[in-house]
Design an enzyme around this catalytic site. Structure first.
Site, PDB file in Angstrom:
ATOM      1  N   TYR A  84      -2.016  -1.609  10.194  1.00 56.31           N
ATOM      2  CA  TYR A  84      -1.929  -1.676   8.553  1.00 56.31           C
ATOM      3  C   TYR A  84      -0.511  -1.001   8.067  1.00 56.31           C
ATOM      4  O   TYR A  84      -0.145  -1.526   7.304  1.00 56.31           O
ATOM      5  CB  TYR A  84      -3.330  -0.779   7.826  1.00 56.31           C
ATOM      6  CG  TYR A  84      -3.175  -1.020   6.243  1.00 56.31           C
ATOM      7  CD1 TYR A  84      -4.141  -2.394   5.709  1.00 56.31           C
ATOM      8  CD2 TYR A  84      -3.058   0.428   5.493  1.00 56.31           C
ATOM      9  CE1 TYR A  84      -4.257  -2.191   4.815  1.00 56.31           C
ATOM     10  CE2 TYR A  84      -2.629  -0.179   4.381  1.00 56.31           C
ATOM     11  CZ  TYR A  84      -3.592  -0.799   3.527  1.00 56.31           C
ATOM     12  OH  TYR A  84      -3.458  -1.102   2.384  1.00 56.31           O
ATOM     13  N   SER A  99       0.776  -1.213   0.153  1.00 55.74           N
ATOM     14  CA  SER A  99      -0.065  -0.047  -0.064  1.00 55.74           C
ATOM     15  C   SER A  99       0.853   1.510   0.226  1.00 55.74           C
ATOM     16  O   SER A  99       1.421   1.108   0.549  1.00 55.74           O
ATOM     17  CB  SER A  99      -0.802  -0.174   1.115  1.00 55.74           C
ATOM     18  OG  SER A  99      -1.658   1.017   1.327  1.00 55.74           O
TER      19      SER A  99
END
Length: 256
Positions: A168, A145
């Site tokens: 995350y 990401s």
């Protein structure tokens, strides 16, 4: 003109998810065979049907996979001898995932690392073991990401209940280095691992967030998941034969 993945067999872990389900028809269209693996075959099949995929296609195989169970993952690789590429698009997390920074307990943080990063390690390890056993070229694509690359822009979450989960960010950064570690350890040009790091992908987020996010890009705003597919196909194909340990960012300039 030869298609990118002609006669290649690609394993997709998480083929019932947002990204995995879109990859299935694209890989088949490029001449590949797909082993579609997911923890819930019924839900995966229904999602693929809703996308117009012919689930009876001879180039499509469905298997049940719990990517968090070592025996399940290792047995998957024992059942096949012709895997040319793999994509891990799974996204395991607990029910407390998504809490704001000061509301995240150590227990929950550790559990999410175990679920997501732990399963990424397991899948990557088993891909490497599979390669060492068969010694046929194999390209693995893990999904990271932009938030594994740059710090969150927290202001875009103002006026929404959303935040950027700390778990995350930690997991997605770690996956990039896991890739580098593994290809360096195997040290064979025929075995490659790379990452694709998408920017924000549209999934019916609040309007205030979408507007704030768009201002941080060069105009595209949140991406359709289809915009990420091309980079994955490239990394799976012979077009990227000596690309390894790299990270392709697809974010319309958000991380600049």
């Amino acid at each position: 003109m030869e298609r990118l993945l002609e006669n290649k067999t690609i394993l997709i872990a998480g083929a019932g998810g947002l990204l995995g389900s879109r990859l299935v028809p694209k890989i088949i269209a490029q001449g590949g065979k797909v082993i579609a693996a997911d923890i819930n075959i019924k839900a995966m099949t229904e999602r693929l049907v809703s996308l117009g995929v012919d689930v009876h296609n001879e180039n499509l195989i469905f298997i049940e996979l719990d990517i968090m169970k070592e025996k399940n993952v290792s047995e998957l690789f024992l059942n096949y001898t012709d895997i040319d590429g793999a994509v891990n698009s799974t996204y395991p997390r607990n029910k407390k995932y998504g809490a704001h920074f000061f509301d995240v307990s150590l227990e929950s943080f550790n559990e999410n690392l175990s679920l997501h990063l732990g399963s990424a390690f397991l899948f990557t390890q088993q891909c490497a073991s599979y390669f060492k056993k068969h010694e046929n070229p194999l390209s693995l694509v893990n999904i990271s990401s932009i938030y594994g690359v740059v710090a969150p822009k927290f202001e875009i979450y103002d006026n929404t209940p959303m935040t950027m989960p700390v778990e995350y960010a930690a997991i997605k950064a770690a996956i990039q280095h896991l890739n580098k570690y593994t290809v360096a350890y195997i040290n064979d040009s025929r075995f490659r691992i790379n990452c694709v790091s998408p920017g924000g992908i549209f999934d019916n987020q609040p309007e205030a967030f979408l507007e704030a996010y768009k201002k941080k890009t060069h105009g595209a705003g949140m991406l359709d998941v289809e915009e990420v597919i091309g980079s994955v196909l490239f990394l799976l194909s012979e077009q990227s034969r000596y690309v390894t340990g790299q990270n392709i960012i697809v974010d319309d300039g958000f991380s600049l």
